[in-house]
Design a protein around this motif. Structure first.
Motif, PDB file in Angstrom:
ATOM      1  N   GLU A 103       0.833  -1.202   0.000  1.00 48.14           N
ATOM      2  CA  GLU A 103       0.000   0.000   0.000  1.00 48.14           C
ATOM      3  C   GLU A 103       0.872   1.257   0.000  1.00 48.14           C
ATOM      4  N   TRP A 104       0.308   2.308  -0.567  1.00 44.74           N
ATOM      5  CA  TRP A 104       0.961   3.616  -0.554  1.00 44.74           C
ATOM      6  C   TRP A 104       0.475   4.424   0.647  1.00 44.74           C
ATOM      7  N   GLN A 105       1.396   5.169   1.235  1.00 42.93           N
ATOM      8  CA  GLN A 105       1.035   6.140   2.261  1.00 42.93           C
ATOM      9  C   GLN A 105       1.842   7.412   2.020  1.00 42.93           C
ATOM     10  N   ASN A 106       1.483   8.464   2.707  1.00 38.47           N
ATOM     11  CA  ASN A 106       2.205   9.730   2.609  1.00 38.47           C
ATOM     12  C   ASN A 106       2.720  10.093   3.992  1.00 38.47           C
ATOM     13  N   TRP A 107       4.039  10.156   4.111  1.00 36.96           N
ATOM     14  CA  TRP A 107       4.648  10.432   5.402  1.00 36.96           C
ATOM     15  C   TRP A 107       5.378  11.771   5.357  1.00 36.96           C
ATOM     16  N   ASN A 108       4.838  12.723   6.092  1.00 44.09           N
ATOM     17  CA  ASN A 108       5.425  14.062   6.146  1.00 44.09           C
ATOM     18  C   ASN A 108       5.636  14.643   4.749  1.00 44.09           C
ATOM     19  N   GLY A 109       4.670  14.388   3.850  1.00 44.84           N
ATOM     20  CA  GLY A 109       4.736  14.945   2.505  1.00 44.84           C
ATOM     21  C   GLY A 109       5.493  14.097   1.511  1.00 44.84           C
ATOM     22  N   THR A 110       6.057  12.979   1.943  1.00 48.35           N
ATOM     23  CA  THR A 110       6.808  12.100   1.048  1.00 48.35           C
ATOM     24  C   THR A 110       6.046  10.798   0.837  1.00 48.35           C
ATOM     25  N   PRO A 111       5.741  10.453  -0.428  1.00 45.52           N
ATOM     26  CA  PRO A 111       5.058   9.176  -0.684  1.00 45.52           C
ATOM     27  C   PRO A 111       5.984   7.995  -0.370  1.00 45.52           C
ATOM     28  N   VAL A 112       5.441   6.970   0.243  1.00 41.80           N
ATOM     29  CA  VAL A 112       6.197   5.745   0.514  1.00 41.80           C
ATOM     30  C   VAL A 112       5.317   4.557   0.148  1.00 41.80           C
ATOM     31  N   LYS A 113       5.964   3.488  -0.264  1.00 42.90           N
ATOM     32  CA  LYS A 113       5.243   2.253  -0.564  1.00 42.90           C
ATOM     33  C   LYS A 113       5.639   1.218   0.477  1.00 42.90           C
ATOM     34  N   ILE A 114       4.642   0.610   1.092  1.00 42.33           N
ATOM     35  CA  ILE A 114       4.858  -0.301   2.212  1.00 42.33           C
ATOM     36  C   ILE A 114       4.626  -1.734   1.741  1.00 42.33           C
ATOM     37  N   TYR A 115       5.615  -2.585   2.002  1.00 41.18           N
ATOM     38  CA  TYR A 115       5.551  -4.006   1.651  1.00 41.18           C
ATOM     39  C   TYR A 115       5.554  -4.782   2.968  1.00 41.18           C
ATOM     40  N   GLU A 180      14.584  11.912   4.773  1.00 45.05           N
ATOM     41  CA  GLU A 180      14.602  12.126   6.224  1.00 45.05           C
ATOM     42  C   GLU A 180      13.208  12.389   6.772  1.00 45.05           C
ATOM     43  N   ALA A 181      12.380  13.095   6.013  1.00 48.28           N
ATOM     44  CA  ALA A 181      11.012  13.353   6.467  1.00 48.28           C
ATOM     45  C   ALA A 181      10.247  12.042   6.634  1.00 48.28           C
ATOM     46  N   ALA A 182      10.395  11.149   5.649  1.00 53.10           N
ATOM     47  CA  ALA A 182       9.704   9.855   5.721  1.00 53.10           C
ATOM     48  C   ALA A 182      10.259   9.012   6.863  1.00 53.10           C
ATOM     49  N   ILE A 183      11.572   9.009   7.013  1.00 52.35           N
ATOM     50  CA  ILE A 183      12.208   8.199   8.061  1.00 52.35           C
ATOM     51  C   ILE A 183      11.853   8.718   9.446  1.00 52.35           C
ATOM     52  N   ASP A 184      11.794  10.025   9.601  1.00 55.87           N
ATOM     53  CA  ASP A 184      11.386  10.602  10.896  1.00 55.87           C
ATOM     54  C   ASP A 184       9.970  10.159  11.254  1.00 55.87           C
ATOM     55  N   HIS A 185       9.090  10.151  10.268  1.00 55.13           N
ATOM     56  CA  HIS A 185       7.720   9.684  10.507  1.00 55.13           C
ATOM     57  C   HIS A 185       7.727   8.226  10.956  1.00 55.13           C
ATOM     58  N   PHE A 186       8.526   7.420  10.277  1.00 56.15           N
ATOM     59  CA  PHE A 186       8.563   6.000  10.609  1.00 56.15           C
ATOM     60  C   PHE A 186       9.071   5.775  12.033  1.00 56.15           C
ATOM     61  N   TYR A 187      10.110   6.513  12.406  1.00 50.62           N
ATOM     62  CA  TYR A 187      10.626   6.360  13.768  1.00 50.62           C
ATOM     63  C   TYR A 187       9.598   6.815  14.804  1.00 50.62           C
ATOM     64  N   GLN A 188       8.774   7.786  14.434  1.00 55.66           N
ATOM     65  CA  GLN A 188       7.788   8.287  15.382  1.00 55.66           C
ATOM     66  C   GLN A 188       6.585   7.351  15.518  1.00 55.66           C
ATOM     67  N   PHE A 189       6.162   6.770  14.388  1.00 54.03           N
ATOM     68  CA  PHE A 189       4.906   6.001  14.412  1.00 54.03           C
ATOM     69  C   PHE A 189       5.067   4.523  14.065  1.00 54.03           C
ATOM     70  N   GLY A 190       6.269   4.104  13.689  1.00 52.85           N
ATOM     71  CA  GLY A 190       6.466   2.738  13.227  1.00 52.85           C
ATOM     72  C   GLY A 190       6.106   1.681  14.241  1.00 52.85           C
ATOM     73  N   GLU A 191       6.446   1.920  15.480  1.00 54.17           N
ATOM     74  CA  GLU A 191       6.170   0.927  16.517  1.00 54.17           C
ATOM     75  C   GLU A 191       4.674   0.746  16.708  1.00 54.17           C
ATOM     76  N   ILE A 192       3.950   1.861  16.709  1.00 56.81           N
ATOM     77  CA  ILE A 192       2.503   1.797  16.917  1.00 56.81           C
ATOM     78  C   ILE A 192       1.808   1.226  15.691  1.00 56.81           C
ATOM     79  N   GLN A 193       2.204   1.704  14.499  1.00 57.00           N
ATOM     80  CA  GLN A 193       1.510   1.324  13.267  1.00 57.00           C
ATOM     81  C   GLN A 193       1.835  -0.091  12.807  1.00 57.00           C
ATOM     82  N   PHE A 194       3.094  -0.505  12.990  1.00 55.32           N
ATOM     83  CA  PHE A 194       3.524  -1.789  12.436  1.00 55.32           C
ATOM     84  C   PHE A 194       4.026  -2.777  13.485  1.00 55.32           C
TER      85      PHE A 194
END
Length: 431
Positions: A103-115, A180-194
């Motif tokens: 799925e695609w998501q948008n993290w801090n304005g940067t599109p990312v694709k999640i596998y 960095e914007a996408a990675i910062d989002h992941f570090y902030q929400f990755g544990e909760i979301q995934f």
């Protein structure tokens, strides 16, 4: 009484002539396009046969047409479009058995694709952040779709692929900031979301993506960002443009010139577009740049210090004693020197130029023999080792730049994927 329509005679002779003409045309075209591959290029006879078809096809699809444009930006756009189309014919043999949610998501304005393994059936509680290559100007997440999906499936691990903006539309440091914007989002929400352990994150990138991965890792260490990356995988990374006369660059000029492989002129064009230089107007600088005439005299000492392992590389990795030209005369160009002065030793642009490499995460560096970027990857691995960073350097004697895009078609490329997966899983599981 109706008469049957008279059948038109089949002109057998015309058909035979057409077939013979077409056959002769194809044979002549194949003969004109054929260029014998260097000894050692690819491993198996199958790989070599595949590349004898693929390499000329790439020349016809993008290499020759791109050289016909008067504007460098049009060269970029044509190559971008051609490779986007051609990439859809690769990776067709990958079968993840419907076990990967994408799925695609948008993290801090940067599109990312999640596998993500279906129902979150992961074998690890870590994750991999993937940054695609393409000289900062080409490529996209979709082009690497089959590769990333394959690794997510075989590793049973969450992968995040970042769709950063490309040059010349977005210049340095735009791509870095997107990542960095996408990675910062992941570090902030990755544990909760995934449900991942954010101390078990490996960053991975190839070519220009390897540059961005290297820069992100260096910048996180410099600002003491937590949690620290568990590891980094740098796949034939693009790390500098202060020395475009290393032995791997010179080998290209003497043996690989004219092949649809990453070439010195393209590296110069793409890197300078990334620097924000209008190469539609400044294309005349390229001959000076590929001779190192863009390096100002006051930068020579610093460049030589950062490239200190170059001599070791050039004496031990000499292409099986193949005749390689000596360094040619530098064509100094003060305009090029002035334009490139802010970038050549800036570690965010040329990460090989960062002086302090200590405290970086465990690193895997992948290099290939038939690649202009070979030497800088080997040099960076040597410098990491000397700085005390746990480093695994794997050199593929038969490999070439961008070979991972053929991961399901070529033995050497598939083997490298397996090596990367094994190393990455080991890092995540022991973080």
């Amino acid at each position: 009484m109706m008469l049957k329509a008279e059948k038109k005679p089949i002109h057998v002779r015309s058909i035979v002539i057409s077939i013979v003409t077409l056959s002769l045309f194809l044979l002549l075209t194949g003969y004109c396009l054929h260029k014998p591959l260097p000894d050692g290029f690819t491993v198996t006879q199958w790989d070599r046969t595949v590349m004898h078809v693929v390499e000329p096809a790439l020349r016809v699809a993008y290499y020759y047409p791109s050289r016909m444009f008067s504007k460098a930006s049009n060269m970029v756009y044509w190559t971008r479009g051609a490779l986007n189309i051609l990439s859809k014919t690769l990776g067709l043999l990958v079968d993840t058995q419907g076990q990967i949610d994408i799925e695609w998501q948008n993290w801090n304005g940067t599109p990312v694709k999640i596998y993500r393994p279906i129902n979150n059936q992961t074998s690890t509680d870590g994750a991999v952040i993937f940054i695609h290559g393409g000289g900062f100007a080409l490529g996209n997440v979709e082009m690497y779709d089959s590769l990333v999906e394959r690794m997510a499936f075989e590793m049973k691990t969450l992968f995040i692929s970042i769709e950063y903006r490309l040059s010349p539309e977005t210049v340095f440091p735009g791509g870095i900031l997107d990542c960095e914007a996408a990675i910062d989002h992941f570090y902030q929400f990755g544990e909760i979301q995934f449900g991942v352990n954010t101390s078990k994150v490996v960053i991975m990138g190839d070519s220009a993506g390897g540059n961005l991965a290297t820069v992100v890792a260096q910048r996180r260490v410099a600002r003491k960002a937590l949690p620290a990356l568990a590891g980094q995988v740098l796949i034939y990374p693009l790390l500098q443009m202060a020395d475009m006369q290393t032995v791997s660059y010179r080998y290209f000029h003497t043996r690989l010139n004219g092949y649809a492989l990453v070439d010195p002129e393209s590296v110069a064009y793409y890197y300078m577009f990334y620097a924000g230089i209008d190469m539609d107007e400044k294309a005349y600088l390229i001959p000076s740049v590929v001779s190192n005439g863009h390096v100002a005299k006051h930068l020579h000492k610093e460049v030589e210090e950062m490239m200190s392992y170059r001599t070791v590389i050039e004496t031990t990795r000499n292409y099986n004693n193949h005749s390689i030209s000596e360094r040619w005369q530098i064509e100094k160009n003060y305009e090029a020197q002035d334009l490139m002065k802010p970038f050549l030793t800036n570690p965010d642009f040329s990460p090989l130029m960062r002086k302090d490499l200590s405290n970086l995460p465990p690193t895997m560096v992948i290099t290939c023999e038939f690649d202009v970027l070979r030497d800088e990857g080997l040099i960076y691995a040597k410098r990491l080792e000397a700085s005390g960073v746990p480093t695994t350097s794997i050199h593929y004697e038969n490999g070439f730049h961008a070979m991972l895009n053929f991961h399901s078609e070529l033995h050497e490329a598939s083997k490298s994927v397996e090596d990367i997966e094994q190393w990455t899983l080991n890092i995540i599981n022991n973080a």
